[in-house]
Design an enzyme around this catalytic site. Structure first.
Site, PDB file in Angstrom:
ATOM      1  N   ASP A 158      -6.211  -6.545   4.985  1.00 30.64           N
ATOM      2  CA  ASP A 158      -7.299  -6.144   4.098  1.00 30.64           C
ATOM      3  C   ASP A 158      -8.180  -7.349   3.763  1.00 30.64           C
ATOM      4  O   ASP A 158      -9.401  -7.329   3.922  1.00 30.64           O
ATOM      5  CB  ASP A 158      -6.679  -5.553   2.818  1.00 30.64           C
ATOM      6  CG  ASP A 158      -7.690  -4.795   1.984  1.00 30.64           C
ATOM      7  OD1 ASP A 158      -8.845  -4.675   2.405  1.00 30.64           O
ATOM      8  OD2 ASP A 158      -7.317  -4.326   0.892  1.00 30.64           O
ATOM      9  N   TYR A 162       0.811  -1.218   0.000  1.00 33.43           N
ATOM     10  CA  TYR A 162       0.000   0.000   0.000  1.00 33.43           C
ATOM     11  C   TYR A 162       0.842   1.263   0.000  1.00 33.43           C
ATOM     12  O   TYR A 162       0.304   2.365  -0.042  1.00 33.43           O
ATOM     13  CB  TYR A 162      -0.922   0.024   1.226  1.00 33.43           C
ATOM     14  CG  TYR A 162      -2.082  -0.898   1.066  1.00 33.43           C
ATOM     15  CD1 TYR A 162      -1.883  -2.272   1.121  1.00 33.43           C
ATOM     16  CD2 TYR A 162      -3.358  -0.422   0.838  1.00 33.43           C
ATOM     17  CE1 TYR A 162      -2.935  -3.135   0.953  1.00 33.43           C
ATOM     18  CE2 TYR A 162      -4.415  -1.288   0.672  1.00 33.43           C
ATOM     19  CZ  TYR A 162      -4.200  -2.633   0.736  1.00 33.43           C
ATOM     20  OH  TYR A 162      -5.252  -3.490   0.563  1.00 33.43           O
TER      21      TYR A 162
END
Ligand code: NAD
Length: 398
Positions: free
Chosen positions: A287, A147
């Site tokens: 996630d 990310y």
């Protein structure tokens, strides 16, 4: 009198009687779920002698329409100044310079923990045979891993330069038509994340912390996360926690710190959910895991979330779902995710009794089969109500 929340030198929050709390209603279904959640939050706060001075901030589509920017500087400055805030979902600008406004806010304020408690409320439709065994709290690292946004597009001069460099300097062969991404995982970020998870486990008297990683394949990123996690237990938590590696026999009243591979975890949270309690994990694993777990307890309509920096005190509580544009303005969707994010915020402020009241009233409402469409279609004998009516039913049961 309304005042701002501050932090004491030891890092604890100083919450005035009437804290000023910034909020972003959110785009899409934000117009439905924010007034509903606020109705319940205000009512529960008032029952316990609290009052919130809400301060509306602009972000997302509304900000873009009014100011031409998706995330105005004043909004970021206000979150920075007031420490704590809450938000509904925001439209992700397409080709607007931001990958996502949520990711931008997390990075700007260095909100390094993504906190996702996952527990089942009696009566909520679930695909699990024993949903009551699902009670986990995910601490997902929020600032690095894939990310971090360190990616180069296939075919660009930059990608070619990096691929050439990797070949010349390291002897690594990467196909010339590859896109290339970099996955940083640092000791600093790993340890502060695991530290937050352990503090939480100690404060809430949880049984175990599981470090979830993919270290069998990615040894120096995911594997290092595991190793740094165990190292931290020895360095800072030896009196209250013990790692699997160091535990001879039973952990006693110490918290057991263990680890599990991400793929195995995704299987075992379904087959043996009661083996998991607090989970600390890297960004991408977190996630996947949060959405998989949300599905076990009724879906994203009811799963809350928070992004927190436990050192500076900054925290933004948020609905975990998106703007669901098809449902916007229909007063139809489930206000549960944003409402329970508000409950997390109350707990963070130390307003535990008000938080507990909301949870009990939500449980009573669901037990009376009063639910929004997403639950109604999966429950027998349900009374389907609107988003705002669900909020009123919860307030009636406070
Ligand atoms: P979404 O979460 O908005 O919706 C997917 C589906 O989930 C909906 O069609 C609906 O069936 C269901 N759903 C979502 N919220 C619900 C609720 N409260 N109650 C009942 N059902 C609910 O995901 P999407 O359609 O992929 O994304 C729409 C937009 O939201 C995009 O612009 C996306 O970038 C953005 N988004 C924002 C956030 C955020 O702000 N945190 C998160 C995810 C997506």
């Amino acid at each position: 009198m309304a005042d701002i929340i501050t932090t004491a030198p030891d890092g604890t929050l100083r919450v005035p009687d009437e804290p000023i709390i910034p909020f972003i209603p959110g785009d899409g279904i934000g117009v439905d779920i924010w007034p509903a959640a606020r109705h319940v939050l205000d009512a529960a706060a008032a029952r316990h002698g609290h009052r919130i001075a809400w301060l509306e901030l602009l972000a997302g589509q509304r900000a873009y329409d009014q100011t031409g920017t998706w995330l105005p500087d004043e909004t970021v400055a206000a979150f920075r100044h007031h420490l704590i805030g809450i938000k509904g979902p925001l439209t992700t600008p397409v080709g607007g310079g931001f990958r996502s406004l949520n990711v931008a806010l997390r990075q700007i304020l260095d909100l390094y923990v993504c906190l996702r408690p996952v527990r089942w409320f009696e009566g909520v439709p679930s695909p699990m045979r024993y949903p009551e065994k699902v009670d986990m709290v995910i601490f997902r690292e929020n600032t690095e891993d894939v990310y971090a946004g360190l990616e180069l597009e296939a075919g660009t001069a930059e990608a070619k330069r990096l691929i050439d460099y990797l070949r010349d300097e390291f002897g690594w062969q990467v196909r010339p038509d590859s896109g290339v991404g970099i996955k940083p995982v640092s000791e600093t970020a790993s340890k502060r994340l695991v530290r937050a998870a352990l503090h939480y486990a100690v404060q809430r008297k949880r049984r175990s912390v599981t470090l979830v990683h993919k270290g069998n394949i990615q040894k120096f990123t995911e594997g290092a996360f595991r190793a740094w996690g165990y190292e931290l237990v020895r360095e800072e938590f030896a009196d209250v926690a013990v790692s699997w590696e160091d535990c001879q026999g039973e952990p006693g009243d110490r918290i057991l710190v263990k680890d599990a591979l991400a793929d195995v975890t995704l299987q075992q949270v379904i087959t043996r959910p009661d083996d998991f309690d607090v989970i600390a994990t890297t960004n991408l694993n977190g996630d996947y895991l949060s959405d998989a777990l949300a599905a076990q307890i009724g879906g994203i309509g009811i799963a809350p979330g928070a992004n927190i920096n436990f050192v500076t005190g900054h925290a933004i509580f948020e609905a975990t779902h998106g703007t669901a544009p098809r449902y916007a303005g229909l007063d139809k969707v489930n206000p549960g995710s944003l409402l329970l994010s508000g409950v997390l915020m109350f707990e963070h402020l130390g307003w535990q009794a008000a938080a507990d009241d909301i949870v009990a009233a939500l449980e009573a409402t669901i037990a009376d089969h009063i639910v929004t469409y997403d639950f109604a279609r999966l429950m027998e004998g349900a009374t389907e109500v609107k988003c705002s009516e669900m909020a009123s039913a919860i307030v009636d049961r406070l």
